[in-house]
Scaffold this motif. Structure first.
Motif, PDB file in Angstrom:
ATOM      1  N   GLY A  45       0.840  -1.198   0.000  1.00 41.70           N
ATOM      2  CA  GLY A  45       0.000   0.000   0.000  1.00 41.70           C
ATOM      3  C   GLY A  45       0.866   1.236   0.000  1.00 41.70           C
ATOM      4  N   SER A  46       0.313   2.350  -0.460  1.00 41.67           N
ATOM      5  CA  SER A  46       1.116   3.574  -0.512  1.00 41.67           C
ATOM      6  C   SER A  46       1.132   4.250   0.852  1.00 41.67           C
ATOM      7  CB  SER A  46       0.577   4.502  -1.602  1.00 41.67           C
ATOM      8  OG  SER A  46      -0.804   4.594  -1.462  1.00 41.67           O
ATOM      9  N   ASN A  47       1.771   5.415   0.928  1.00 37.46           N
ATOM     10  CA  ASN A  47       1.855   6.172   2.181  1.00 37.46           C
ATOM     11  C   ASN A  47       0.492   6.387   2.786  1.00 37.46           C
ATOM     12  OD1 ASN A  47       4.457   7.850   0.745  1.00 37.46           O
ATOM     13  ND2 ASN A  47       4.622   7.150   2.819  1.00 37.46           N
ATOM     14  N   GLY A  48       0.400   6.124   4.078  1.00 35.29           N
ATOM     15  CA  GLY A  48      -0.847   6.433   4.778  1.00 35.29           C
ATOM     16  C   GLY A  48      -1.964   5.438   4.536  1.00 35.29           C
ATOM     17  N   ALA A  49      -1.685   4.316   3.872  1.00 34.87           N
ATOM     18  CA  ALA A  49      -2.744   3.337   3.579  1.00 34.87           C
ATOM     19  C   ALA A  49      -3.232   2.621   4.836  1.00 34.87           C
ATOM     20  CB  ALA A  49      -2.242   2.317   2.560  1.00 34.87           C
ATOM     21  N   GLY A  50      -2.371   2.581   5.865  1.00 31.93           N
ATOM     22  CA  GLY A  50      -2.765   1.914   7.113  1.00 31.93           C
ATOM     23  C   GLY A  50      -1.945   0.663   7.413  1.00 31.93           C
ATOM     24  N   LYS A  51      -0.826   0.521   6.720  1.00 34.01           N
ATOM     25  CA  LYS A  51      -0.001  -0.690   6.881  1.00 34.01           C
ATOM     26  C   LYS A  51       0.598  -0.780   8.290  1.00 34.01           C
ATOM     27  CE  LYS A  51       2.774   0.490   3.496  1.00 34.01           C
ATOM     28  NZ  LYS A  51       2.254   1.855   3.257  1.00 34.01           N
ATOM     29  N   THR A  52       1.288   0.274   8.698  1.00 36.91           N
ATOM     30  CA  THR A  52       1.923   0.257  10.018  1.00 36.91           C
ATOM     31  C   THR A  52       0.870   0.167  11.127  1.00 36.91           C
ATOM     32  OG1 THR A  52       3.759   1.542   9.146  1.00 36.91           O
ATOM     33  CG2 THR A  52       3.523   1.516  11.522  1.00 36.91           C
ATOM     34  N   PRO A  66      10.674  -3.079  13.021  1.00 38.18           N
ATOM     35  CA  PRO A  66       9.886  -1.869  12.766  1.00 38.18           C
ATOM     36  C   PRO A  66      10.396  -1.069  11.579  1.00 38.18           C
ATOM     37  CG  PRO A  66      11.342  -1.544  14.642  1.00 38.18           C
ATOM     38  CD  PRO A  66      11.505  -2.975  14.222  1.00 38.18           C
ATOM     39  N   GLU A  67       9.493  -0.247  11.072  1.00 41.80           N
ATOM     40  CA  GLU A  67       9.833   0.707  10.014  1.00 41.80           C
ATOM     41  C   GLU A  67      10.961   1.598  10.536  1.00 41.80           C
ATOM     42  OE1 GLU A  67       6.346   3.008   9.273  1.00 41.80           O
ATOM     43  OE2 GLU A  67       7.125   3.822   7.423  1.00 41.80           O
ATOM     44  N   GLY A  68      11.936   1.910   9.694  1.00 32.83           N
ATOM     45  CA  GLY A  68      13.010   2.805  10.131  1.00 32.83           C
ATOM     46  C   GLY A  68      14.039   2.112  11.004  1.00 32.83           C
ATOM     47  N   ASP A 125       8.409  -4.471   8.537  1.00 34.46           N
ATOM     48  CA  ASP A 125       7.716  -3.245   8.133  1.00 34.46           C
ATOM     49  C   ASP A 125       8.632  -2.424   7.221  1.00 34.46           C
ATOM     50  OD1 ASP A 125       5.978  -1.168   7.805  1.00 34.46           O
ATOM     51  OD2 ASP A 125       5.855  -0.615   9.925  1.00 34.46           O
ATOM     52  N   GLU A 126       8.333  -2.452   5.944  1.00 36.86           N
ATOM     53  CA  GLU A 126       9.070  -1.700   4.914  1.00 36.86           C
ATOM     54  C   GLU A 126      10.589  -1.814   5.004  1.00 36.86           C
ATOM     55  OE1 GLU A 126       7.681   2.055   3.549  1.00 36.86           O
ATOM     56  OE2 GLU A 126       5.663   1.626   4.238  1.00 36.86           O
ATOM     57  N   PRO A 127      11.098  -3.030   4.811  1.00 38.72           N
ATOM     58  CA  PRO A 127      12.560  -3.188   4.876  1.00 38.72           C
ATOM     59  C   PRO A 127      13.317  -2.426   3.791  1.00 38.72           C
ATOM     60  CG  PRO A 127      11.504  -5.239   4.149  1.00 38.72           C
ATOM     61  CD  PRO A 127      10.414  -4.326   4.619  1.00 38.72           C
ATOM     62  N   GLU A 142       5.145  -3.563   2.546  1.00 38.12           N
ATOM     63  CA  GLU A 142       6.012  -2.840   1.604  1.00 38.12           C
ATOM     64  C   GLU A 142       5.249  -1.820   0.772  1.00 38.12           C
ATOM     65  OE1 GLU A 142       8.803  -2.005   0.476  1.00 38.12           O
ATOM     66  OE2 GLU A 142      10.146  -3.259   1.639  1.00 38.12           O
ATOM     67  N   GLN A 143       5.958  -0.734   0.413  1.00 44.31           N
ATOM     68  CA  GLN A 143       5.484   0.146  -0.644  1.00 44.31           C
ATOM     69  C   GLN A 143       6.071  -0.315  -1.967  1.00 44.31           C
ATOM     70  OE1 GLN A 143       5.513   4.398  -0.480  1.00 44.31           O
ATOM     71  NE2 GLN A 143       5.709   4.388   1.743  1.00 44.31           N
ATOM     72  N   ASN A 144       7.240  -0.989  -1.874  1.00 41.71           N
ATOM     73  CA  ASN A 144       7.924  -1.474  -3.068  1.00 41.71           C
ATOM     74  C   ASN A 144       7.293  -2.802  -3.496  1.00 41.71           C
ATOM     75  OD1 ASN A 144       9.694  -2.571  -4.952  1.00 41.71           O
ATOM     76  ND2 ASN A 144      11.495  -1.668  -3.968  1.00 41.71           N
TER      77      ASN A 144
HETATM   78  P1  ATP Z   1       3.597   4.758   5.557  1.00 45.41           P
HETATM   79  O1  ATP Z   1       4.034   3.843   4.484  1.00 45.41           O
HETATM   80  O2  ATP Z   1       3.676   6.195   5.165  1.00 45.41           O
HETATM   81  O3  ATP Z   1       4.161   4.457   6.893  1.00 45.41           O
HETATM   82  P2  ATP Z   1       1.164   3.361   6.337  1.00 45.41           P
HETATM   83  O4  ATP Z   1       0.426   2.619   5.286  1.00 45.41           O
HETATM   84  O5  ATP Z   1       1.998   2.583   7.259  1.00 45.41           O
HETATM   85  O6  ATP Z   1       2.006   4.518   5.662  1.00 45.41           O
HETATM   86  P3  ATP Z   1      -0.146   4.367   8.677  1.00 45.41           P
HETATM   87  O7  ATP Z   1       1.099   4.913   9.291  1.00 45.41           O
HETATM   88  O8  ATP Z   1      -0.686   3.123   9.211  1.00 45.41           O
HETATM   89  O9  ATP Z   1       0.087   4.190   7.117  1.00 45.41           O
HETATM   90  O10 ATP Z   1      -1.254   5.508   8.712  1.00 45.41           O
HETATM   91  C1  ATP Z   1      -2.621   5.274   8.330  1.00 45.41           C
HETATM   92  C2  ATP Z   1      -3.443   6.529   8.554  1.00 45.41           C
HETATM   93  O11 ATP Z   1      -3.553   6.804   9.951  1.00 45.41           O
HETATM   94  C3  ATP Z   1      -2.851   7.784   7.929  1.00 45.41           C
HETATM   95  O12 ATP Z   1      -3.904   8.565   7.453  1.00 45.41           O
HETATM   96  C4  ATP Z   1      -2.155   8.483   9.088  1.00 45.41           C
HETATM   97  O13 ATP Z   1      -2.118   9.864   8.913  1.00 45.41           O
HETATM   98  C5  ATP Z   1      -3.031   8.095  10.258  1.00 45.41           C
HETATM   99  N1  ATP Z   1      -2.253   8.010  11.509  1.00 45.41           N
HETATM  100  C6  ATP Z   1      -1.187   7.225  11.746  1.00 45.41           C
HETATM  101  N2  ATP Z   1      -0.723   7.389  12.996  1.00 45.41           N
HETATM  102  C7  ATP Z   1      -1.515   8.330  13.567  1.00 45.41           C
HETATM  103  C8  ATP Z   1      -1.570   8.948  14.855  1.00 45.41           C
HETATM  104  N3  ATP Z   1      -0.702   8.636  15.825  1.00 45.41           N
HETATM  105  N4  ATP Z   1      -2.530   9.874  15.068  1.00 45.41           N
HETATM  106  C9  ATP Z   1      -3.419  10.212  14.105  1.00 45.41           C
HETATM  107  N5  ATP Z   1      -3.442   9.643  12.885  1.00 45.41           N
HETATM  108  C10 ATP Z   1      -2.509   8.731  12.615  1.00 45.41           C
END
Ligand code: ATP
Length: 234
Positions: free
Chosen positions: A34-41, A81-83, A159-161, A191-193
């Protein structure tokens, strides 16, 4: 091994994960793309008990939702973990030993495990006395994976190695993930990749805006039009 059913996670009024269902069977590599912010983490943090969630997370037949994180780790779920988050002021060896800490391994067990990790990552063996914070991003990723393996996981979560690493280093890391898979490890890979993730995974799920859009075998996902367009540069 892991069966998630209708998982929902909120941050206040933000509904970050919506009715997510996925499964990982023993010996499989399953990817969540999924892309950034998709909810993976967020999903991973819910599995590990770091975030409160609604829904069912069953692991080896037991409900995990509500179980504290340290018990989940003792049960064999270990996340990189990521990072990366290695301990920058500790040496490579001491970082690895921290991985074995929670399972109270004997000295002989720890040494055996460390030899296995050094076999997988010869670069770490060459640098065992170096402070982790002075290593390259790729080396730190290797160390983070090695540290997780020291905990003897039954389910390894990555998480996103590939994050922030040069393509050639990403190739190396995925080569090692393939090797860990061949040894029979069960892996959930976020992964995003998508290209790299689908090159190693048996099955995958595509997450968009907190919801699973597609799932299937890696081959099916590679052929899926929207996956090709949005994630594989096709
Ligand atoms: P990335 O690849 O950028 O890490 P992701 O797929 O892992 O993205 P998440 O980090 O799970 O995405 O975030 C999912 C959604 O929840 C996003 O809209 C993000 O802004 C929101 N979010 C994440 N952590 C928090 C938080 N602590 N408080 C409020 N919103 C959050």
């Amino acid at each position: 091994m892991l069966h998630i059913d209708k998982l929902n996670v909120w941050y206040g009024s933000i509904h970050a994960v919506r009715d997510l269902s996925l499964s990982v069977e023993e010996g499989e590599v399953v990817t969540l793309i999924g892309s950034n912010g998709a909810g993976k983490t967020t999903t991973l943090n819910a599995i590990c008990g770091v975030l409160p969630a609604k829904g069912s997370i069953r692991y080896g037949g037991n409900e995990l939702n509500g179980v504290p994180t340290h018990r989940i780790v003792q049960g064999g779920i270990v996340m990189v973990p990521e990072g990366r988050r290695v301990f920058p002021k500790l040496t490579v060896t001491d970082n690895l030993l921290m991985g074995a800490y929670s399972r109270k391994a004997s000295k002989a067990e720890r040494e055996r495990e460390m030899e296995t990790v050094f076999g997988l990552f010869p670069r770490l063996a060459e640098r065992k006395d170096q402070l982790a914070g002075t290593m390259s991003g790729g080396e730190q990723q290797m160390l983070a994976i090695g540290r997780a393996l020291m905990a003897k996981p039954r389910l390894l979560i990555l998480d996103e190695p590939s994050m922030g690493l040069a393509p050639i280093v990403v190739k190396d890391i995925f080569q090692t993930i393939r090797q860990i898979k061949r040894q029979g490890m069960t892996i959930l890979l976020v992964e995003q990749n998508a290209t790299m993730a689908l090159s190693v995974a048996d099955r995958g799920y595509v997450l968009e805006h907190g919801e699973i859009r597609f799932h299937g075998t890696a081959e099916e996902l590679k052929e899926q039009g929207i996956v090709k367009k949005a994630y594989l540069g096709g």
